[in-house]
Structure formats: structure tokens, C-alpha cells
Motif scaffolding. Structure first.
Motif, mmCIF file in Angstrom:
data_model
loop_
_atom_site.group_PDB
_atom_site.id
_atom_site.type_symbol
_atom_site.label_atom_id
_atom_site.label_comp_id
_atom_site.label_asym_id
_atom_site.label_seq_id
_atom_site.Cartn_x
_atom_site.Cartn_y
_atom_site.Cartn_z
ATOM 1 N N GLY A 178 18.251 47.443 85.087
ATOM 2 C CA GLY A 178 18.789 47.400 86.438
ATOM 3 C C GLY A 178 20.037 46.545 86.503
ATOM 4 N N PHE A 179 20.853 46.782 87.513
ATOM 5 C CA PHE A 179 22.091 46.026 87.670
ATOM 6 C C PHE A 179 21.784 44.726 88.415
ATOM 7 C CE2 PHE A 179 26.133 44.951 89.779
ATOM 8 C CZ PHE A 179 26.988 44.975 88.696
ATOM 9 N N ASN A 180 21.466 43.689 87.634
ATOM 10 C CA ASN A 180 21.250 42.358 88.195
ATOM 11 C C ASN A 180 22.194 41.387 87.495
ATOM 12 O OD1 ASN A 180 19.765 41.153 85.768
ATOM 13 N ND2 ASN A 180 18.473 42.936 86.251
ATOM 14 N N LYS A 181 22.366 40.207 88.077
ATOM 15 C CA LYS A 181 23.363 39.274 87.568
ATOM 16 C C LYS A 181 23.117 38.888 86.113
ATOM 17 C CE LYS A 181 25.591 34.852 88.588
ATOM 18 N NZ LYS A 181 25.660 33.681 89.515
ATOM 19 N N LYS A 182 21.860 38.633 85.758
ATOM 20 C CA LYS A 182 21.540 38.180 84.407
ATOM 21 C C LYS A 182 21.867 39.260 83.382
ATOM 22 C CE LYS A 182 17.698 36.524 81.560
ATOM 23 N NZ LYS A 182 16.238 36.187 81.530
ATOM 24 N N ASP A 183 21.347 40.474 83.603
ATOM 25 C CA ASP A 183 21.569 41.549 82.632
ATOM 26 C C ASP A 183 23.021 42.029 82.627
ATOM 27 O OD1 ASP A 183 18.982 41.732 81.554
ATOM 28 O OD2 ASP A 183 18.274 42.867 83.293
ATOM 29 N N ALA A 184 23.653 42.047 83.796
ATOM 30 C CA ALA A 184 25.049 42.471 83.864
ATOM 31 C C ALA A 184 25.941 41.507 83.092
ATOM 32 C CB ALA A 184 25.501 42.569 85.314
ATOM 33 N N THR A 185 25.700 40.199 83.246
ATOM 34 C CA THR A 185 26.483 39.197 82.522
ATOM 35 C C THR A 185 26.289 39.340 81.024
ATOM 36 O OG1 THR A 185 26.292 37.659 84.392
ATOM 37 C CG2 THR A 185 26.900 36.725 82.258
ATOM 38 N N ARG A 186 25.046 39.614 80.619
ATOM 39 C CA ARG A 186 24.750 39.751 79.182
ATOM 40 C C ARG A 186 25.342 41.030 78.590
ATOM 41 N NH1 ARG A 186 20.753 42.720 76.897
ATOM 42 N NH2 ARG A 186 19.757 43.006 78.935
ATOM 43 N N MET A 187 25.202 42.147 79.293
ATOM 44 C CA MET A 187 25.586 43.432 78.712
ATOM 45 C C MET A 187 27.074 43.747 78.853
ATOM 46 S SD MET A 187 22.340 45.873 79.670
ATOM 47 C CE MET A 187 22.994 47.244 78.705
ATOM 48 N N LEU A 188 27.707 43.180 79.868
ATOM 49 C CA LEU A 188 29.088 43.559 80.136
ATOM 50 C C LEU A 188 30.118 42.595 79.547
ATOM 51 C CD1 LEU A 188 28.655 44.745 83.828
ATOM 52 C CD2 LEU A 188 29.002 46.175 81.806
ATOM 53 N N LYS A 189 29.667 41.580 78.837
ATOM 54 C CA LYS A 189 30.629 40.674 78.223
ATOM 55 C C LYS A 189 31.127 41.269 76.902
ATOM 56 C CE LYS A 189 27.220 37.881 75.699
ATOM 57 N NZ LYS A 189 26.650 36.527 75.544
ATOM 58 N N GLY A 190 32.276 40.816 76.470
ATOM 59 C CA GLY A 190 32.833 41.296 75.209
ATOM 60 C C GLY A 190 33.500 42.654 75.337
ATOM 61 N N LYS A 191 33.638 43.346 74.197
ATOM 62 C CA LYS A 191 34.310 44.658 74.170
ATOM 63 C C LYS A 191 33.333 45.768 74.508
ATOM 64 C CE LYS A 191 38.363 44.490 71.167
ATOM 65 N NZ LYS A 191 38.997 45.120 69.990
ATOM 66 N N ALA A 192 33.789 46.694 75.329
ATOM 67 C CA ALA A 192 32.955 47.857 75.667
ATOM 68 C C ALA A 192 33.811 48.908 76.372
ATOM 69 C CB ALA A 192 31.785 47.448 76.550
ATOM 70 N N ASN A 193 33.444 50.162 76.198
ATOM 71 C CA ASN A 193 34.059 51.268 76.922
ATOM 72 C C ASN A 193 33.217 51.500 78.172
ATOM 73 O OD1 ASN A 193 36.072 52.353 74.746
ATOM 74 N ND2 ASN A 193 34.128 52.082 73.665
ATOM 75 N N ILE A 194 33.783 51.223 79.325
ATOM 76 C CA ILE A 194 33.050 51.265 80.587
ATOM 77 C C ILE A 194 33.364 52.545 81.358
ATOM 78 C CG2 ILE A 194 32.597 50.106 82.781
ATOM 79 C CD1 ILE A 194 31.720 48.414 80.510
ATOM 80 N N ALA A 195 32.332 53.176 81.904
ATOM 81 C CA ALA A 195 32.513 54.306 82.818
ATOM 82 C C ALA A 195 31.585 54.097 84.004
ATOM 83 C CB ALA A 195 32.194 55.630 82.117
ATOM 84 N N VAL A 196 32.057 54.422 85.196
ATOM 85 C CA VAL A 196 31.215 54.309 86.386
ATOM 86 C C VAL A 196 31.003 55.698 86.975
ATOM 87 C CG1 VAL A 196 31.948 51.959 86.894
ATOM 88 C CG2 VAL A 196 33.206 53.855 87.892
ATOM 89 N N ARG A 197 29.768 55.987 87.379
ATOM 90 C CA ARG A 197 29.416 57.283 87.958
ATOM 91 C C ARG A 197 28.518 57.036 89.164
ATOM 92 N NH1 ARG A 197 33.020 58.649 85.415
ATOM 93 N NH2 ARG A 197 33.157 60.052 83.629
ATOM 94 N N ASN A 198 29.027 57.350 90.348
ATOM 95 C CA ASN A 198 28.260 57.142 91.585
ATOM 96 C C ASN A 198 27.817 55.680 91.688
ATOM 97 O OD1 ASN A 198 27.015 57.985 94.001
ATOM 98 N ND2 ASN A 198 25.050 58.272 92.976
#
Length: 390
Positions: free
Chosen positions: A330-350
Motif C-alpha cells: 500500500g502507498f504509506n509513508k514508510k513503504d513509499a520512502t523505502r521503495m521510492l528512494k534511489g534509482k527507479a523508472n516510475i510510472a503512474v496510472r490512475n
């Protein structure tokens, strides 16, 4: 386009040389002649993949950078020939340009006419056509002028690719804003030709295309996941419009035909719970453009993540980029901070944030081998999905 025997000799002599270094050296050619020669060499080198037959013939000439950049590739021109099909005594290309589509469609016709109002493009076409197609006549005039002068004549095929810039040079894509105005000319085109083929902007809405043109078919073409063009075919057939999505990716071609009625009556299928190990798919550009969301479920045995996510869970072949899910949460602060740091190819859908907003808030750097989708499930729960590209 400036041309001379000296330019031709220069191009043949330096055809494989680096244009950047050639431009720094002293040559017998100077000024406009040298610039023209360097442009010919540069475009021949750059267009080898897009226009292989054209560049393989050393005698062909490129009229301008703009015409070369805006023209169809030989692959998409050849595909247009395939979907048009049939055989015609006479064909007409009302917007000749570089002539790549003219050459491709001329193979379906006994006689082909290239119509173009730009004198430089016509000059190049008069030189190039005998080298690449032996049944093409060049007419220097506007599309409207040709229609006026040939009113009452019947031809088998008319092709038109309206210019998508207005008089101020701004890009446009609506049918009535392009030149020539197909919306205005269509009644006469239908009266003149057995089949009218219209190349349209990839930005044009499919429903607008159908409402304005009432075509027999609309084909959406994407190459390497980039939508390149819409091709509408207008005939006297009154059986509704068939839509086809086509993706050329490397040496593969994926195609799917459907109708809006079929999409409307198809059942919605959603995944209950996305899990690690599942394969998610993002449809190729042409399939995304087609709007065949429910039809893709039925055709490929896939399930949607949510109604507007445009992501699918699939177990088999699917017309899109596929990723094996390595983590979902789920999109929560803890997991978002952990998973979205560093290099990544991001895509948003809805999802309520843009890619730029995500990068700014979490410090994500674009690139690397990680692929992360931010989306929602069928219950509108926000998800972070990380996957490995298959």
C-alpha cells in the motif's frame, strides 16, 4: 534545395565521412552548395533505418530536413499499402511530401500521381520517382487545385496526409484544423475515389475520427511503443468502423481488431489481489490509444488492476511491456520512502500524483533496472508495485 554536379560528386566521395569534421575542413564547395551537400550526407546517414531503400540508392536526393523528419518510415508506408490492399487503375497522393507513401502505394496502382504544392519537394520528387517507382507522375499544385481540375474524374485510390501545422506554424491535430481540411473536402473525395486513405495525427481522439469521417476502418500504428499515426480508410461500406491496434517492436508485429460495439458489450474482469510473482502488463501505445480495455481482457485472458489503471495481470502473451512483480504494498509513508528512494523508472496510472511530484517528494532518480508503478486497485486502494522487466 541547391543541387549541382559538383554537389553530387562531393556527396558520393564523402558519403561515409563524419559530417562534423567535414564541416570544419576547407573544400572547393562553399556557402549554400556546401551546406546542401553536408545536409545530404547527414540525412543519408541518419535515415538508413527509417528509409533503407531510399538511402540504399546513392542517386536519391533529400529535399529538406523537415520533410525527411516528418515523412513516414518505409515500414509504416509498407504497412499502409498492406491494409489498403487491392489493385487500382489510378491512384493519387494529394500531399506528396517526401513521397515515401506515394512510392509504397504506387505498387497497388497502374498509374500514380504525386501532388505537392512545394516547388522544392516537387523538384526532388521528379528526380527520385524514376529511381524508386516507374509509374508516378508529379503535379505541382495544391490538393484543392487538383480536385478542382479533376472534378468528375473517377480514380481508384486517393491518399492524403494533411499538414499538422496552422498558418502561424503551431502544431495542430484536430481534423478541421489541418491542411487541407479533410472535413470540408471529404464529400468530394468520396465522390472521386473508390477508396480514400487518410493519415491522421496520433494525438487525434479515435471517437472524433469516427464521428467526422465515418470510416470503414481506423488503424492505430505504434513503433517501439511510440504511437506514430492513425490511418482511416473511407469507402461506401456502411457496416460500421473496425478499429485495429498495431505495434511494431523490433522484428515482431502484434495486431488486434475490434469494434466499439464489441468493447461496449465486453465484460469487465478485475484481479482480486495483486501478489508477488504475478505478471503485470502495460499495453503498447497503439493498444492503449485504442481504448479496448475490456476487449483485451477477453482476447488475452487478462484481468484489469482497476477500471482506469490501464494495467493488466496476465499469464500469457499480451500486447504490451510485461513485468514480474517483485513487491507490492500500500502507498504509506514508510513503504513509499523505502521503495521510492534511489534509482527507479516510475510510472503512474490512475494515481493522484504525477511522476515529477513523486520524484520531488521522495528524491527518486530516474533510470536503473527497477520499474515501479503507482496505481490503484479495483477498490481504489493506492498501491506501489515494483517489477522486473520481462
Amino acid at each position: 534545395m541547391v543541387w549541382s554536379d559538383e554537389i553530387e560528386t562531393f556527396v558520393e566521395t564523402h558519403i561515409d565521412d563524419d559530417v562534423r569534421f567535414l564541416a570544419l575542413k576547407k573544400h572547393t564547395l562553399q556557402g549554400e552548395e556546401l551546406r546542401s551537400a553536408l545536409m545530404q550526407i547527414e540525412l543519408r546517414q541518419r535515415m538508413m533505418e527509417k528509409l533503407p531503400s531510399f538511402t540504399a540508392n546513392k542517386a536519391t536526393r533529400f529535399p529538406s530536413r523537415l520533410a525527411t523528419e516528418q515523412c513516414s518510415s518505409e515500414k509504416t508506408a509498407g504497412f499502409k499499402r498492406e491494409i489498403v490492399g487491392g489493385h487500382y487503375k489510378k491512384g493519387v497522393d494529394l500531399t506528396g511530401g517526401m513521397g515515401i507513401d506515394t512510392i509504397a502505394l504506387s505498387k497497388l496502382c497502374d498509374e500514380m500521381t504525386y501532388v505537392e504544392q512545394n516547388p522544392e519537394l516537387c523538384e526532388a520528387a521528379r528526380h527520385n520517382m524514376p529511381l524508386l517507382a516507374n509509374n508516378v507522375t508529379v503535379s505541382e499544385m495544391t490538393a484543392e487545385k487538383w480536385i478542382e481540375e479533376n472534378r468528375g474524374e473517377k480514380v481508384g485510390l486517393i491518399f492524403v496526409d494533411p499538414a499538422r501545422r496552422n498558418i502561424k506554424g503551431c502544431k495542430v491535430f484536430r481534423i478541421g484544423d489541418c491542411t487541407p481540411d479533410i472535413k470540408k473536402l471529404l464529400p468530394e473525395l468520396r465522390e472521386t475515389a473508390e477508396k480514400v486513405v487518410i493519415k491522421l495525427s496520433p494525438m487525434l481522439d479515435i471517437k472524433e475520427c469516427i464521428e467526422v469521417l465515418s470510416p470503414q476502418s481506423v488503424t492505430i500504428v505504434s513503433v517501439n511503443n511510440e504511437c506514430k499515426e492513425l490511418v482511416a480508410i473511407v469507402t461506401d461500406s456502411g457496416n460500421g468502423t473496425e478499429i485495429e491496434a498495431v505495434e511494431f517492436c523490433r522484428d515482431e508485429c502484434m495486431r488486434m481488431k475490434f469494434t466499439l460495439g464489441e468493447e461496449s458489450s465486453a465484460n469487465e474482469e478485475y484481479v482480486d489481489c495483486l501478489q508477488k510473482g504475478d505478471v503485470i502488463a502495460e499495453p503498447f501505445a497503439a493498444f492503449m490509444k485504442s481504448g479496448a480495455w475490456k476487449t483485451m481482457c477477453q482476447r488475452y485472458g487478462a484481468k484489469m488492476l482497476a477500471a482506469s489503471s490501464h494495467l493488466y495481470v496476465t499469464k500469457g502473451n499480451f500486447p504490451g511491456r510485461m513485468f514480474k512483480v517483485s513487491e507490492v504494498c500500500g502507498f504509506n509513508k514508510k513503504d513509499a520512502t523505502r521503495m521510492l528512494k534511489g534509482k527507479a523508472n516510475i510510472a503512474v496510472r490512475n494515481f493522484p500524483m504525477s511522476v515529477a511530484e513523486v520524484r520531488k517528494k521522495f528524491g527518486t532518480v530516474d533510470g536503473g533496472d527497477r520499474y515501479i508503478f503507482l496505481s490503484t486497485d479495483k477498490n481504489n486502494n493506492k498501491l506501489i508495485i515494483e517489477g522486473t522487466k520481462i
